[in-house]
Design a protein around this motif. Sequence first.
Motif, PDB file in Angstrom:
ATOM      1  N   PRO A   1       0.811  -1.227   0.000  1.00  0.00           N
ATOM      2  CA  PRO A   1       0.000   0.000   0.000  1.00  0.00           C
ATOM      3  C   PRO A   1       0.845   1.279   0.000  1.00  0.00           C
ATOM      4  O   PRO A   1       0.490   2.250  -0.674  1.00  0.00           O
ATOM      5  N   ILE A   2       1.970   1.249   0.772  1.00  0.00           N
ATOM      6  CA  ILE A   2       2.799   2.466   0.827  1.00  0.00           C
ATOM      7  C   ILE A   2       3.412   2.756  -0.534  1.00  0.00           C
ATOM      8  O   ILE A   2       3.402   3.892  -1.012  1.00  0.00           O
ATOM      9  N   THR A   3       3.963   1.724  -1.163  1.00  0.00           N
ATOM     10  CA  THR A   3       4.585   1.940  -2.481  1.00  0.00           C
ATOM     11  C   THR A   3       3.551   2.381  -3.502  1.00  0.00           C
ATOM     12  O   THR A   3       3.824   3.261  -4.331  1.00  0.00           O
ATOM     13  N   LEU A   4       2.365   1.793  -3.435  1.00  0.00           N
ATOM     14  CA  LEU A   4       1.312   2.193  -4.371  1.00  0.00           C
ATOM     15  C   LEU A   4       0.912   3.653  -4.140  1.00  0.00           C
ATOM     16  O   LEU A   4       0.679   4.412  -5.094  1.00  0.00           O
ATOM     17  N   LEU A   5       0.871   4.056  -2.865  1.00  0.00           N
ATOM     18  CA  LEU A   5       0.527   5.444  -2.541  1.00  0.00           C
ATOM     19  C   LEU A   5       1.601   6.406  -3.048  1.00  0.00           C
ATOM     20  O   LEU A   5       1.289   7.469  -3.617  1.00  0.00           O
ATOM     21  N   VAL A   6       2.880   6.031  -2.848  1.00  0.00           N
ATOM     22  CA  VAL A   6       3.967   6.887  -3.315  1.00  0.00           C
ATOM     23  C   VAL A   6       3.958   6.991  -4.843  1.00  0.00           C
ATOM     24  O   VAL A   6       4.192   8.068  -5.415  1.00  0.00           O
ATOM     25  N   ILE A   7       3.684   5.869  -5.519  1.00  0.00           N
ATOM     26  CA  ILE A   7       3.562   5.901  -6.985  1.00  0.00           C
ATOM     27  C   ILE A   7       2.435   6.847  -7.390  1.00  0.00           C
ATOM     28  O   ILE A   7       2.547   7.601  -8.362  1.00  0.00           O
ATOM     29  N   GLY A   8       1.347   6.845  -6.627  1.00  0.00           N
ATOM     30  CA  GLY A   8       0.243   7.767  -6.907  1.00  0.00           C
ATOM     31  C   GLY A   8       0.647   9.210  -6.737  1.00  0.00           C
ATOM     32  O   GLY A   8       0.155  10.086  -7.464  1.00  0.00           O
ATOM     33  N   LEU A   9       1.547   9.476  -5.784  1.00  0.00           N
ATOM     34  CA  LEU A   9       2.031  10.840  -5.602  1.00  0.00           C
ATOM     35  C   LEU A   9       2.900  11.270  -6.784  1.00  0.00           C
ATOM     36  O   LEU A   9       2.924  12.460  -7.144  1.00  0.00           O
TER      37      LEU A   9
END
Length: 557
Positions: free
Chosen positions: A120-128
């Motif tokens: 989830p964290i990596t996916l969130l950072v990719i979204g940023l």
Amino acid sequence: MIVQVLGILTALTGAYLVGAVLTGATISDQLMTITLLALFTVMQFVLSNVNSYWSHVTAFRSLVEIRKAVYKKIDELAPAYVIERRSGDLARSALSDVNLLELYIAHTLPEFLQAIVVTPITLLVIGLIHWGLMIALAPFLVAAVTVPDWFARRAEEQGRAHRASAGEMSADVIDGVQGLREIVTFGAMEQSIKRLDASQQRYSDTYVSYEGRSGLERGSGDALLAMGMTVTVALGGWLTTRGYMDVALYPAATVLAAMAFVPIMNLMNIARQLSQTSAAAERVIGIMNAQPTVIDRAVSPPEGSIVPTLDFKEVRFCYAPELPEVLKGVTFGVSPGETVALVGRSGAGKSTCTYLMLRLWDPTVGSVRIGGHDLRDFPQEYLRDMIAYVPQDVYLFNVSVRENIRIGRGDATDAEVEDAARRAFALDFITALPDRWDTVLGERGATLSGGQRQRIAIARAFLKDAPILVMDEAVSSLDTESEANVRKAVKEVSRGRTTLIVAHRPSTIRSADRIIVLEEGRVAETGWFNELAENGGAFSRLMTAQVEITQPVDGAP
């Protein structure tokens, strides 16, 4: 979880540094980034080692406690539960199946935490970095997470079948090793090999089936990873060339996409083994949840002094509801200081009486009493401390002679052990052994004769010095001289004690104060040797049959 966050920061910082250099940044401009990268790397290295060490320490400490619990439970369930199962299969549950739980404790739980934190964290950072990359990558991650569910039912069935076949093969191997003497002497090697081949083939078939499904599961996960990375690289490249995303962030986005899949792929690799772990856990939990045949209903013995009288009151018993009754209303009593011989043909119920005395089973109807109290009013441990038992089939452990005798009482001194051996007339052969008292007897006492093993067992009973003595065919393997010596010792130790001897030999029976004859699960006669031998009843017929068996056939020397 901290280690995984550090991993994300390390990868993100490294990828950003690469992107910055590619876009023309100098080393001096990136000193802070380099410093952070070094700091994150060192912290991740140190904490990863600490994490690995403690996860395994925790796992193996847990296995120790689980194995102790399993062993204690088997002890509670014995003997009814044990005799219904093959010893090799039980051994595999206590060893191999418990060991498989380490996979869950040391690996599955950490990998699960990684998946719910890192992805989830990596996916969130990719979204940023760019929301389009997150939307494109998310379906592949969700699909990868659900891959084990696609195969879950089949995996569970295969894992259960594989663990069952492994237990069966282990039991067959142990049977083959322990029964090697009989296999060789009867020329049954070919039959034994065929049986082992059949169990190994079943094991092989279940393993191939399990691995075939596992390969398909692995391939599905790899395909989703490849498609997810392809979409991320292609879309990221398109966004970069179109100016929608900073070129310096492109390497970071690609690395983060890969990192999002890593914990999921690790979890999938472990999930492929979890079907076996689940089956192993079921077998262990099955043992732990099994109900013992005998359950304590008292936490302390009855108040007051316990006089060691033994009474059977209308006892009826069968080993299972579908089996015929072994005892059919048995009633008899034994007083302190009295030695009673329990005799009868094979299958008459003699050994069953001793099992009920030890409360290995409870009567179906009626009661067995000590000092007027039902055995169920005693805690099992207290009850068995009151009884010294010498079985017909003696089990000796692969330890020294001294430690084998000390089974009778764990806190006995060496002098007490040696005195018990002397009273059992075992000193002659013990002192002739290569290392005397320190001689290791081998598995099941294979280095001793049957008579020597029984004298060790008798020494254990003498060492225990309990108020009740039970001997189940304890002199069946002794020669005439040894039997006479042991009979004298039994006479000595039985003074003031309740003594029950299950016997076939007339010489042993004659030494008893009283004889109880069992026939087809009932008390047929009670009395003294000469009285019973002369009245033409069940005992007389039994003695006549034994005399006929010992007579040579016509023409024999």
